[in-house]
Write an enzyme that holds these catalytic residues in place. Structure first.
Site, PDB file in Angstrom:
ATOM      1  N   CYS A  43       0.848  -1.201   0.000  1.00 23.57           N
ATOM      2  CA  CYS A  43       0.000   0.000   0.000  1.00 23.57           C
ATOM      3  C   CYS A  43       0.884   1.252   0.000  1.00 23.57           C
ATOM      4  CB  CYS A  43      -0.892  -0.027   1.248  1.00 23.57           C
ATOM      5  SG  CYS A  43      -1.666   1.545   1.659  1.00 23.57           S
ATOM      6  N   CYS A  46       0.537   3.584   2.941  1.00 16.66           N
ATOM      7  CA  CYS A  46       1.107   3.017   4.166  1.00 16.66           C
ATOM      8  C   CYS A  46       2.621   3.236   4.195  1.00 16.66           C
ATOM      9  CB  CYS A  46       0.797   1.524   4.270  1.00 16.66           C
ATOM     10  SG  CYS A  46      -0.972   1.148   4.330  1.00 16.66           S
TER      11      CYS A  46
END
Length: 126
Positions: A43, A46
């Protein structure tokens, strides 16, 4: 002092929540995509947020339990039936998400990169 805990998957998350002491230190759950072989999450948001959150944690001066939760791979996370999305305790819409346990405060997505918002989340104690 910050105590770090790492959990992988929804079952680990559920088991851990059953062990949280009601009068213990503040517990914060940080939900992120699983790590690729290079050590980064799949991600991109993230990947950006994690170093900001970790740097902030290194400055925290009170007792806090920081729980890093690996929500799984991209395919699992994108499934609308993913338990992290449907469980009433989490109701995640995006990752990363930082949730103060047993409270309504949460930071989602790019909010996790904002030091002022992180400060407010840590300062707002019961």
């Amino acid at each position: 002092m910050v105590t770090n805990v790492v959990l992988k998957g929804f079952d680990d998350f559920t088991k851990y929540t059953e062990t949280i002491a009601p009068n213990g230190p503040t517990v914060l759950f940080y939900f992120s995509g699983s790590k690729l072989p290079n050590g980064d999450s799949w991600c991109p948001d993230c990947v950006v947020a994690e170093p900001v959150v970790k740097a902030f944690l290194s400055e925290v001066k009170k007792d806090v339990t920081f729980v890093y939760v690996d929500v799984g791979d991209r395919e699992y996370w994108k499934d609308r039936a993913c338990p992290f999305r449907t469980d009433s305790r989490t109701k995640l819409m995006v990752i990363p998400t930082l949730i103060k346990w047993k409270g309504v405060q949460r930071l989602e997505g790019s909010q996790c990169c904002n030091r002022e918002l992180l400060q407010m989340l840590f300062e707002e104690d019961d």
